[in-house]
Design an enzyme around this catalytic site. Structure first.
Site, PDB file in Angstrom:
ATOM      1  N   ASP A 207       0.979  -1.200   0.008  1.00  0.00           N
ATOM      2  CA  ASP A 207       0.106   0.014   0.013  1.00  0.00           C
ATOM      3  C   ASP A 207       0.766   1.234   0.079  1.00  0.00           C
ATOM      4  OD1 ASP A 207      -1.531   2.104   0.912  1.00  0.00           O
ATOM      5  OD2 ASP A 207      -3.281   0.859   1.353  1.00  0.00           O
TER       6      ASP A 207
ATOM      7  N   ASP B   1       5.284  -6.780  -3.449  1.00  0.00           N
ATOM      8  CA  ASP B   1       4.060  -7.657  -2.962  1.00  0.00           C
ATOM      9  C   ASP B   1       5.009  -8.977  -2.653  1.00  0.00           C
ATOM     10  OD1 ASP B   1       2.207  -9.545  -2.826  1.00  0.00           O
ATOM     11  OD2 ASP B   1       1.300  -9.037  -4.517  1.00  0.00           O
TER      12      ASP B   1
ATOM     13  N   ASN C  29       8.142  -9.355   9.299  1.00  0.00           N
ATOM     14  CA  ASN C  29       7.075  -9.162  10.114  1.00  0.00           C
ATOM     15  C   ASN C  29       5.672  -9.340   9.322  1.00  0.00           C
ATOM     16  OD1 ASN C  29       5.072  -7.418  12.106  1.00  0.00           O
ATOM     17  ND2 ASN C  29       4.746  -6.251  10.292  1.00  0.00           N
TER      18      ASN C  29
ATOM     19  N   TYR D  20      -2.323 -20.491   9.175  1.00  0.00           N
ATOM     20  CA  TYR D  20      -1.577 -19.403   9.979  1.00  0.00           C
ATOM     21  C   TYR D  20      -0.891 -19.913  11.100  1.00  0.00           C
ATOM     22  CZ  TYR D  20      -0.821 -15.101  12.796  1.00  0.00           C
ATOM     23  OH  TYR D  20      -0.191 -14.303  13.492  1.00  0.00           O
TER      24      TYR D  20
ATOM     25  N   LYS E 120       3.264 -19.850  11.390  1.00  0.00           N
ATOM     26  CA  LYS E 120       4.257 -19.397  12.699  1.00  0.00           C
ATOM     27  C   LYS E 120       4.962 -20.367  13.654  1.00  0.00           C
ATOM     28  CE  LYS E 120       2.745 -15.211  11.967  1.00  0.00           C
ATOM     29  NZ  LYS E 120       4.002 -14.344  11.458  1.00  0.00           N
TER      30      LYS E 120
ATOM     31  N   THR F 143      -4.073  -3.966  16.626  1.00  0.00           N
ATOM     32  CA  THR F 143      -3.870  -3.737  15.184  1.00  0.00           C
ATOM     33  C   THR F 143      -5.130  -3.380  14.610  1.00  0.00           C
ATOM     34  OG1 THR F 143      -3.635  -5.654  14.277  1.00  0.00           O
ATOM     35  CG2 THR F 143      -1.474  -4.698  15.165  1.00  0.00           C
TER      36      THR F 143
HETATM   37  N1  LIG Z   1      -1.919  -8.512  15.874  1.00  0.00           N
HETATM   38  C1  LIG Z   1      -1.951  -9.250  16.484  1.00  0.00           C
HETATM   39  O1  LIG Z   1      -2.807  -9.740  17.509  1.00  0.00           O
HETATM   40  C2  LIG Z   1      -0.907 -10.494  16.306  1.00  0.00           C
HETATM   41  C3  LIG Z   1      -0.686 -11.500  17.140  1.00  0.00           C
HETATM   42  C4  LIG Z   1       0.424 -12.442  17.067  1.00  0.00           C
HETATM   43  C5  LIG Z   1       1.253 -12.163  16.011  1.00  0.00           C
HETATM   44  N2  LIG Z   1       1.055 -11.217  15.112  1.00  0.00           N
HETATM   45  C6  LIG Z   1       1.842 -11.199  14.108  1.00  0.00           C
HETATM   46  O2  LIG Z   1       2.483  -9.968  14.062  1.00  0.00           O
HETATM   47  C7  LIG Z   1       2.657  -9.476  12.607  1.00  0.00           C
HETATM   48  C8  LIG Z   1       1.974  -8.102  12.420  1.00  0.00           C
HETATM   49  O3  LIG Z   1       0.643  -8.345  12.431  1.00  0.00           O
HETATM   50  P1  LIG Z   1      -0.420  -7.251  12.396  1.00  0.00           P
HETATM   51  O4  LIG Z   1      -1.648  -7.285  13.138  1.00  0.00           O
HETATM   52  O5  LIG Z   1       0.399  -5.726  12.519  1.00  0.00           O
HETATM   53  O6  LIG Z   1      -0.677  -7.277  10.625  1.00  0.00           O
HETATM   54  P2  LIG Z   1      -1.398  -6.057  10.068  1.00  0.00           P
HETATM   55  O7  LIG Z   1      -2.028  -4.888  10.645  1.00  0.00           O
HETATM   56  O8  LIG Z   1      -2.391  -6.854   9.153  1.00  0.00           O
HETATM   57  O9  LIG Z   1      -0.435  -5.587   8.844  1.00  0.00           O
HETATM   58  C9  LIG Z   1      -0.016  -6.656   7.938  1.00  0.00           C
HETATM   59  C10 LIG Z   1       1.285  -5.968   7.281  1.00  0.00           C
HETATM   60  O10 LIG Z   1       1.535  -7.111   6.203  1.00  0.00           O
HETATM   61  C11 LIG Z   1       1.729  -6.385   4.946  1.00  0.00           C
HETATM   62  N3  LIG Z   1       1.339  -7.577   4.034  1.00  0.00           N
HETATM   63  C12 LIG Z   1       0.169  -8.291   3.917  1.00  0.00           C
HETATM   64  N4  LIG Z   1       0.318  -9.050   3.115  1.00  0.00           N
HETATM   65  C13 LIG Z   1       1.338  -8.434   2.144  1.00  0.00           C
HETATM   66  C14 LIG Z   1       1.916  -9.256   0.822  1.00  0.00           C
HETATM   67  N5  LIG Z   1       1.435  -9.747  -0.122  1.00  0.00           N
HETATM   68  N6  LIG Z   1       3.136  -8.357   0.251  1.00  0.00           N
HETATM   69  C15 LIG Z   1       3.513  -7.462   1.284  1.00  0.00           C
HETATM   70  N7  LIG Z   1       3.167  -6.966   2.344  1.00  0.00           N
HETATM   71  C16 LIG Z   1       2.103  -7.597   3.034  1.00  0.00           C
HETATM   72  C17 LIG Z   1       0.533  -5.210   5.128  1.00  0.00           C
HETATM   73  O11 LIG Z   1       1.017  -4.483   3.999  1.00  0.00           O
HETATM   74  P3  LIG Z   1       0.193  -3.954   2.623  1.00  0.00           P
HETATM   75  O12 LIG Z   1      -1.344  -4.055   3.377  1.00  0.00           O
HETATM   76  O13 LIG Z   1       0.726  -2.374   2.534  1.00  0.00           O
HETATM   77  O14 LIG Z   1       0.614  -4.842   1.724  1.00  0.00           O
HETATM   78  C18 LIG Z   1       0.632  -4.824   6.494  1.00  0.00           C
HETATM   79  O15 LIG Z   1       1.774  -3.878   6.301  1.00  0.00           O
HETATM   80  C19 LIG Z   1       2.358 -10.450  11.878  1.00  0.00           C
HETATM   81  O16 LIG Z   1       3.536 -11.476  11.315  1.00  0.00           O
HETATM   82  C20 LIG Z   1       1.389 -11.160  12.763  1.00  0.00           C
HETATM   83  O17 LIG Z   1       1.132 -12.604  12.304  1.00  0.00           O
HETATM   84  C21 LIG Z   1       0.132 -10.351  15.221  1.00  0.00           C
END
Ligand SMILES: NC(=O)c1ccc[n+]([C@@H]2O[C@H](COP(=O)([O-])OP(=O)(O)OC[C@H]3O[C@@H](n4cnc5c(N)ncnc54)[C@H](OP(=O)(O)O)[C@@H]3O)[C@@H](O)[C@H]2O)c1
Length: 252
Positions: free
Chosen positions: A42, A66, A89, A154, A158, A189
């Site tokens: 994005d 991407d 990430n 998922y 992980k 998030t």
């Molecule tokens: N939030 C939670 O509760 C939680 C809990 C445990 C672990 N995690 C882990 O923490 C990390 C971040 O989570 P989050 O909640 O911050 O995620 P998020 O808000 O959904 O953000 C995901 C990020 O990944 C990027 N992304 C997704 N698909 C992509 C693609 N095809 N190519 C390039 N970039 C891509 C998105 O960027 P664009 O949309 O710009 O492409 C966005 O910046 C992840 O590994 C998640 O598994 C999160």
């Protein structure tokens, strides 16, 4: 006394830094002195993250990529150049019972969550190994070790990230490159809050928070602080470690 700026002179590449935890890590690592490479698909959110960093006096640039596309991933690694800190990430979280998981959704999640960090690390690590220093931080999830029905693909990706953290530590750390992981608990998030509201309604956030010993969800910045710690030399004796940033969810 002048506060130390621990990442001055270092470049950090953070995937998925257009939103959520990755964005919070980009802001924090930039505050700590790193030049941050922000990446995601994005463009407008990417530019916004860069603008927020530069307004605060930090240094950042945006490279669109991407991660489902290997050519895009290779172009990202090439344009990034020498990287001192790599944060793997970016991830997607398809929701489906295993018995009805479609193959396209399965492949897309494997591509972003596992294949991309694997080959991005393979592209970035050689220069770190040649320099004899670097920190790679993989983002896992509490769901690598605790069951979460409906998220089988998922959770498998992980668990794989945690295995890769240990194996890459064994491969890279004798040459001075540390590899660690952060395993977050439920974090506020935008993407997760929307999904929780859809799945559980208005009380969803509280319900998810109550699963932890602190009784609440994390703020993205609280997870970013752990990423920062692993990026810095303060964690110089850590490699092959998975830090649970989950308010005790996996401890009790
Ligand atoms: N939030 C939670 O509760 C939680 C809990 C445990 C672990 N995690 C882990 O923490 C990390 C971040 O989570 P989050 O909640 O911050 O995620 P998020 O808000 O959904 O953000 C995901 C990020 O990944 C990027 N992304 C997704 N698909 C992509 C693609 N095809 N190519 C390039 N970039 C891509 C998105 O960027 P664009 O949309 O710009 O492409 C966005 O910046 C992840 O590994 C998640 O598994 C999160």
């Amino acid at each position: 006394m002048t506060p130390s700026i621990p990442l001055t002179g270092r470049t950090a590449l953070i995937t998925g830094s257009t939103a959520g935890i990755g964005r919070a890590a980009a802001l924090l690592l930039a505050e700590a002195g790193a030049e941050v490479i922000v990446t995601g698909r994005d463009i407008s959110r990417g530019n916004d993250t860069v603008a927020t960093i530069t307004r605060a006096g930090g240094r950042a640039r945006f490279l669109a990529a991407d991660l489902t596309d290997l050519a895009s991933l290779r172009a990202l690694a090439e344009a990034a150049g020498a990287v001192d800190v790599l944060v793997n990430n970016a991830a997607v979280q398809p929701l489906s019972p295993a018995v009805s998981q479609d193959i396209d959704g399965f492949d897309a999640a494997i591509a972003v969550n596992l294949r991309a960090p694997y080959f991005l690390t393979a592209a970035i690590a050689p220069a770190m190994l040649a320099r004899g220093s670097g920190s790679i931080v993989n983002i896992s999830s509490m769901t690598a070790t605790t069951a979460m029905a409906g998220f089988s693909v998922y959770t498998a990706t992980k668990a794989a990230m945690e295995a890769l953290t240990r194996t890459w530590a064994a491969e890279f750390s004798p040459s001075g490159v540390r590899v660690n992981a952060v395993s977050p608990g439920p974090t506020r998030t935008e993407a997760v809050l929307t999904a929780v509201a859809e799945a559980l309604g208005a009380g969803g956030e509280a319900q998810l928070g109550e699963l932890t010993l602190l009784g609440r969800m994390a703020e993205p910045r609280e997870i970013a602080e752990v990423i920062l710690f692993l990026a810095e030399d303060r964690s110089s004796y850590l490699t092959g470690a998975v830090l649970a940033a989950d308010a005790g969810r996996t401890a009790a």
